[in-house]
Write an enzyme that holds these catalytic residues in place. Structure first.
Site, PDB file in Angstrom:
ATOM      1  N   GLU A  81      44.458  95.217  28.618  1.00 46.16           N
ATOM      2  CA  GLU A  81      43.086  94.811  28.799  1.00 46.16           C
ATOM      3  C   GLU A  81      42.999  93.327  28.515  1.00 46.16           C
ATOM      4  O   GLU A  81      43.502  92.857  27.486  1.00 46.16           O
ATOM      5  CB  GLU A  81      42.191  95.591  27.832  1.00 46.16           C
ATOM      6  CG  GLU A  81      40.742  95.279  28.019  1.00 46.16           C
ATOM      7  CD  GLU A  81      39.872  96.526  27.934  1.00 46.16           C
ATOM      8  OE1 GLU A  81      40.416  97.593  27.631  1.00 46.16           O
ATOM      9  OE2 GLU A  81      38.665  96.395  28.189  1.00 46.16           O
ATOM     10  N   GLY A 123      38.856  91.971  32.294  1.00 44.56           N
ATOM     11  CA  GLY A 123      38.755  93.397  32.560  1.00 44.56           C
ATOM     12  C   GLY A 123      40.119  94.023  32.339  1.00 44.56           C
ATOM     13  O   GLY A 123      40.958  93.452  31.643  1.00 44.56           O
ATOM     14  N   VAL A 133      43.937  95.604  33.248  1.00 45.28           N
ATOM     15  CA  VAL A 133      45.081  95.318  34.115  1.00 45.28           C
ATOM     16  C   VAL A 133      45.760  96.667  34.371  1.00 45.28           C
ATOM     17  O   VAL A 133      46.031  97.414  33.426  1.00 45.28           O
ATOM     18  CB  VAL A 133      46.059  94.348  33.425  1.00 45.28           C
ATOM     19  CG1 VAL A 133      47.216  94.015  34.355  1.00 45.28           C
ATOM     20  CG2 VAL A 133      45.351  93.072  33.003  1.00 45.28           C
ATOM     21  N   ASP A 154      47.436  76.790  26.728  1.00 41.30           N
ATOM     22  CA  ASP A 154      47.352  78.019  25.934  1.00 41.30           C
ATOM     23  C   ASP A 154      48.707  78.719  25.923  1.00 41.30           C
ATOM     24  O   ASP A 154      48.784  79.941  26.046  1.00 41.30           O
ATOM     25  CB  ASP A 154      46.256  78.923  26.526  1.00 41.30           C
ATOM     26  CG  ASP A 154      45.799  79.979  25.529  1.00 41.30           C
ATOM     27  OD1 ASP A 154      46.184  79.884  24.352  1.00 41.30           O
ATOM     28  OD2 ASP A 154      45.066  80.890  25.943  1.00 41.30           O
TER      29      ASP A 154
HETATM   30  P1  ADP Z   1      43.614  88.170  30.440  1.00 44.08           P
HETATM   31  O1  ADP Z   1      44.339  86.937  30.855  1.00 44.08           O
HETATM   32  O2  ADP Z   1      42.432  88.438  31.272  1.00 44.08           O
HETATM   33  O3  ADP Z   1      43.295  88.203  28.989  1.00 44.08           O
HETATM   34  P2  ADP Z   1      46.127  89.361  30.607  1.00 44.08           P
HETATM   35  O4  ADP Z   1      46.699  88.726  31.796  1.00 44.08           O
HETATM   36  O5  ADP Z   1      46.513  88.769  29.301  1.00 44.08           O
HETATM   37  O6  ADP Z   1      44.593  89.395  30.704  1.00 44.08           O
HETATM   38  O7  ADP Z   1      46.505  90.877  30.554  1.00 44.08           O
HETATM   39  C1  ADP Z   1      46.288  91.709  29.456  1.00 44.08           C
HETATM   40  C2  ADP Z   1      47.512  92.559  29.192  1.00 44.08           C
HETATM   41  O8  ADP Z   1      47.906  93.268  30.372  1.00 44.08           O
HETATM   42  C3  ADP Z   1      48.733  91.713  28.810  1.00 44.08           C
HETATM   43  O9  ADP Z   1      48.762  91.479  27.420  1.00 44.08           O
HETATM   44  C4  ADP Z   1      49.883  92.586  29.297  1.00 44.08           C
HETATM   45  O10 ADP Z   1      50.256  93.520  28.304  1.00 44.08           O
HETATM   46  C5  ADP Z   1      49.307  93.314  30.503  1.00 44.08           C
HETATM   47  N1  ADP Z   1      49.699  92.630  31.749  1.00 44.08           N
HETATM   48  C6  ADP Z   1      49.048  91.637  32.368  1.00 44.08           C
HETATM   49  N2  ADP Z   1      49.690  91.245  33.496  1.00 44.08           N
HETATM   50  C7  ADP Z   1      50.785  92.021  33.608  1.00 44.08           C
HETATM   51  C8  ADP Z   1      51.866  92.108  34.559  1.00 44.08           C
HETATM   52  N3  ADP Z   1      51.920  91.292  35.599  1.00 44.08           N
HETATM   53  N4  ADP Z   1      52.823  93.009  34.342  1.00 44.08           N
HETATM   54  C9  ADP Z   1      52.782  93.838  33.260  1.00 44.08           C
HETATM   55  N5  ADP Z   1      51.802  93.806  32.333  1.00 44.08           N
HETATM   56  C10 ADP Z   1      50.807  92.924  32.495  1.00 44.08           C
END
Ligand code: ADP
Length: 874
Positions: A578, A582, A584, A729
């Site tokens: 998450e 939203g 993922v 970041d």
């Molecule tokens: P946001 O940037 O909106 O906070 P993230 O990109 O950090 O969301 O995604 C949240 C979580 O989803 C991550 O900490 C990770 O565990 C998982 N996640 C996101 N993108 C991927 C991906 N491409 N492959 C596998 N897991 C993912």
């Protein structure tokens, strides 16, 4: 939940309200020369060259075009030998604790070139007795400006407690001087105007002379029997002594410097008497006394403290308040002792501290008092100036002697404040909701006008429904803290544009050498509080924070890889995580193989090589969806992250494969990284060298695996820096792990949910990853490749500690910011992250510490880091 939030806020409010000791590290707010809180009528001078260079034009960084750009005295300031006679005087209207001064010359848009190279400071608490400030080594002259425009800031060590401050320029006869000034500090809430005590004595310890005098006392110093009178000094300088009184926080001073101490041999009555005079009658709750307790060297904290009280007109009351202390035979640490003062009303307190050992040493005294009720309330000052007044300002004030009335008054005041806070919180929430609704309505209108309504069903409704509680639809709602919690550091930082000119070089962003970096419309660097929230945001709107020019061009250039993908070809498999926007999800994407194969870029080819089978074989992808109730800002951020990612192509940067933006909910489809984010991944592993491996069910990872992961992060960053793209970041939480320890940098937007503890919230809105941020990013709002390098150093530290703890986990957020101040001051007091157990000395000292060099230009580039990491693995 709301009730809990309100209670939390009230608790914090009360905690803030009872804070007694001044903290010189935090008490550094501009007091209002630049901002205008100090009124023209409170700025005066011994003379003026002309009406257009009158005292009121002596405001730092302020040139309204009205005057000639600074204060200039009439006659030329005299030489140092004769002593400066001219002065610019600032009346702060109440006692302030002043820690820093800033000066500037007359520039007047290039017309002026007058400045003071050196100056002195005098100050007064009552307007009649003036004291010449000197530093801890007795030097009175302060080095001032070298040109007419740069702001030069000087730490006042020791700080000043005063209402009136005079700047007295020194120069030779040939030079006209002009000055613009600012004072930095905070209001002196203790209200202590002076303390009297027997003069501190000298101890001989193993042949060493230990001077326990009050070396910065600004009152009169008589004989020991008379002692110190009418002054303030080390006991109120906000610095307390170390456990070992032979050492000091202050560099290059004599043994015993931090303490004022006495031996019982000189006090036949067995106690030392100190008298504390206050600005007015106050209701005292407690006194805190910082004492040494090194009993192995004959020093102990006092055995008993008896305090007598006096209101302005009366003699000392006969009934003292007494505190007896048990003898501590175990701990030799220096400590604060709180003496409860039983809510007694007084304008002076006399305390007798009884010896418990041959020596008694004190380094700091602070008072906590409520507010006395007066028959007349002081007239509030205009433009938000503090309302404290000294006796004499308001000749008719008298103490109300009825304790009941005081109590009722206090209770009513507290209730009114609490009600006001509740109303403000509720009002804010109502407004927030209204604004969100309005922006969503606008967005809907806009959408219906622009887009044809798409009715395609999204095959994983799950995602859009599960996040519909709206609990974190805006950044403001992410944390349950109230905005006042962190008001101090944000104010600390808000003044810091003034630092910028004198520190530009150091922060590696001077105009000649800095990488493309935009400033606010006024050209001054801005603190990036909202910047992080709307990271890489191209719009200006209400926030004026910096964004690199190249990042801007990345945003505004033509989209290259924004392929629309049909939603009905996505099949939901599982939730991966998450994020801010939203959820993922892991999905199967039918027909994606075609798109991947058509992409000529190396990064996507990597992926296509991994996928075997025909064009129709569905491949696994990660789908990040914008929650349905997202507000306009979040939507814009989401689209910006898409635009940024669509232009990045590198084996160590997560690839954006396609998007679904023609209808809601917006989605971005990225390559799937099987092992999630690097932080979680490392936390679930242990180093294979650890001996008790058998006892844990954690998977193992080798040192060379860790270094290979760090090298990949460096490689991805090398690519970003080749585009002059500043990530801002970088952290393990924002890197993803694929098969065989493949690492790719992600998160070109925000990740705030799972890792919200890593971010520091300021002013009710912005969130900052302060533990990863360079000093210049925190203090000056400067984000450059060099600040990304700093964050890389922290990320490398996380990797080599396997994310076992947060960086600086033993520090609170405020302490992290204070430590940042130490990096800026560079007096050897800054605390570095320690060497991780598995990290070789060479990697720690040359690479990790290199990333945290104060001078941004001396930090390695990502190219150098990448090569160095490669070498260290050979
Ligand atoms: P946001 O940037 O909106 O906070 P993230 O990109 O950090 O969301 O995604 C949240 C979580 O989803 C991550 O900490 C990770 O565990 C998982 N996640 C996101 N993108 C991927 C991906 N491409 N492959 C596998 N897991 C993912």
């Amino acid at each position: 939940m709301k009730a809990l939030q309100i209670r939390h806020c009230l608790l914090l409010f009360l905690l803030t309200a009872v804070r007694t000791q001044v903290n010189p590290g935090v008490c550094r707010y501009p007091l209002g020369m630049t901002g205008g809180q100090i009124l023209d009528e409170d700025i005066s001078a011994s003379s003026q060259w002309s009406e257009s260079t009158a005292a009121r034009y002596g405001r730092l960084d302020f040139d309204d075009g009205d005057g000639d750009g600074a204060w200039c005295p009439n006659i030329m300031a005299e030489t140092d030998a004769g002593g400066p006679k001219d002065f610019l005087q600032v009346d702060l209207r109440s006692l302030h604790f002043i820690t820093l001064v800033g000066t500037q010359g007359r520039h007047a848009d290039g017309m002026g070139n007058e400045f003071a190279q050196r100056y002195r400071i005098k100050y007064s608490r009552d307007g009649s007795r003036w004291v010449a400030w000197h530093d801890r080594k007795g030097r009175q002259v302060i080095e001032g400006n070298m040109n007419a425009y740069d702001v030069v800031l000087k730490d006042l060590e020791p700080p000043i407690i005063a209402r009136f401050v005079r700047f007295m320029p020194i120069t030779d006869h040939s030079m006209i001087v002009c000055m613009r000034v600012e004072l930095y500090g905070c209001e002196w809430l203790d209200g202590l105007v002076s303390y009297s005590a027997p003069a501190g004595q000298e101890m001989t310890y193993r042949g060493l002379d230990v001077h326990l005098n009050d070396s910065v006392y600004d009152g009169s110093m008589g004989l020991q029997s008379v002692g110190m009178e009418e002054g303030l000094g080390q006991l109120t300088d906000g610095t307390w002594g170390l456990d070992d009184f032979l050492h000091s926080h202050v560099y290059g001073v004599w043994p015993g410097y931090d303490y004022v101490g006495w031996t019982n041999e000189s006090f036949p009555k067995g106690y030392v008497e100190m008298t504390f005079e206050f600005d007015r009658v106050r209701n005292f709750t407690s006194m805190k006394v910082h004492c040494n307790n090194m009993f192995s060297r004959g020093v102990r904290m006092f055995r008993q403290a008896s305090c007598y009280f006096r209101t302005s007109e009366l003699d000392w009351e006969s009934q003292p308040v007494t505190l007896r202390l048990p003898v501590d035979r175990v701990s030799q640490s220096a400590r604060f002792i709180t003496v409860p003062l039983g809510d007694r009303m007084a304008s002076a307190i006399k305390c007798r501290f009884a010896f418990n050992e041959a020596w008694m040493m004190i380094s700091e005294v602070a008072f906590q008092s409520g507010t006395a009720v007066y028959n007349t309330s002081p007239t509030p000052r205009k433009r938000g100036h503090p309302t404290n007044v000294l006796p004499g300002d308001d000749p008719i004030h008298k103490v109300d002697e009825s304790n009941t009335r005081i109590l009722i008054g206090c209770l009513v005041a507290i209730i009114v404040i609490l009600l006001a806070i509740i109303v403000i919180i509720l009002w804010r929430q109502v407004w927030q909701k209204m604004l969100e609704k309005a922006s969503r309505r606008m967005l809907d209108d806009e959408l219906s006008a622009r887009l044809a309504v798409q009715t395609q069903a999204f095959s994983f409704h799950h995602s859009s429904q599960s996040s519909g509680d709206g609990s974190n639809s805006t950044y403001e709602r992410i944390f349950p803290l109230c905005s006042s919690d962190y008001q101090e550091p944000s104010r600390l930082i808000r003044k810091l544009p003034e630092f910028a000119q004198s520190t530009e070089e150091l922060a590696g962003t001077s105009s000649s050498s800095r990488p493309p970096q935009a400033c606010g419309s006024d050209g001054a660097p801005h603190y990036a509080e909202a910047d992080i929230v709307s990271l890489q945001e191209g719009t200006t709107g209400s926030n004026t924070y910096s964004i690199t020019a190249v990042n801007m061009s990345l945003l505004s250039g033509k989209d290259t890889a924004m392929r629309e993908f049909p939603r009905d070809k996505l099949t939901f498999k599982e939730k991966l995580g998450e994020g801010q926007f939203g959820e993922v999800h892991l999905c199967e994407a039918e027909g994606m193989q075609n798109i991947v194969e058509k992409d000529p870029s190396e990064a996507v080819n990597d992926l296509s090589n991994e996928v075997e089978g025909s064009d129709d074989t569905p491949i696994l992808v990660a789908v990040k969806t914008l929650r349905e109730d997202a507000n306009k800002n979040a939507r814009n951020d989401f689209l910006k992250e898409i635009r940024i990612m669509s232009r990045l192509r590198d084996p160590n940067i997560v690839s954006l494969l396609a998007v679904c933006v023609e209808s809601d909910p917006l989605c971005m489809i990225t390559e799937y990284m099987e092992n999630g984010d690097l932080n979680q991944f490392l936390s679930s592993h242990q180093l294979d060298e650890v001996e008790e491996i058998q006892s844990s069910d954690k998977a193992t990872v080798s040192y060379s695996n860790l270094m290979s992961m760090a090298t990949q992060v460096a490689s991805g960053m090398k690519y970003l820096s080749s585009l002059n793209f500043v990530h801002r970041d970088l952290a393990t939480r924002n890197c993803l792990v694929g098969k065989n320890y493949t690492i790719k940098i992600a998160d070109f937007g925000m990740s705030r949910n799972l890792y919200r503890g890593d971010y520091y919230r300021i002013q009710g809105r912005a969130v900052l990853p302060i533990r990863w941020m360079s000093w210049e990013s925190i203090l000056l709002g400067k984000f450059t490749m060099a600040s990304d390098v700093w964050a890389f150093g922290v990320t490398l530290w996380e990797i080599l500690t396997l994310c076992e703890e947060q960086p600086y986990s033993q520090f609170s957020d405020e302490q992290v910011i204070e430590n940042t101040g130490e990096f800026f001051r560079d007096q050897g007091k800054q605390v570095y992250l320690p060497r991780p157990a598995c990290c070789p000395d060479a990697v720690y000292s040359s690479l990790m510490l290199g990333c945290w060099r104060r001078n941004a230009k001396q930090r390695p580039t990502f190219q150098e880091i990448y090569s160095q990491l490669g070498e260290s693995q050979e």
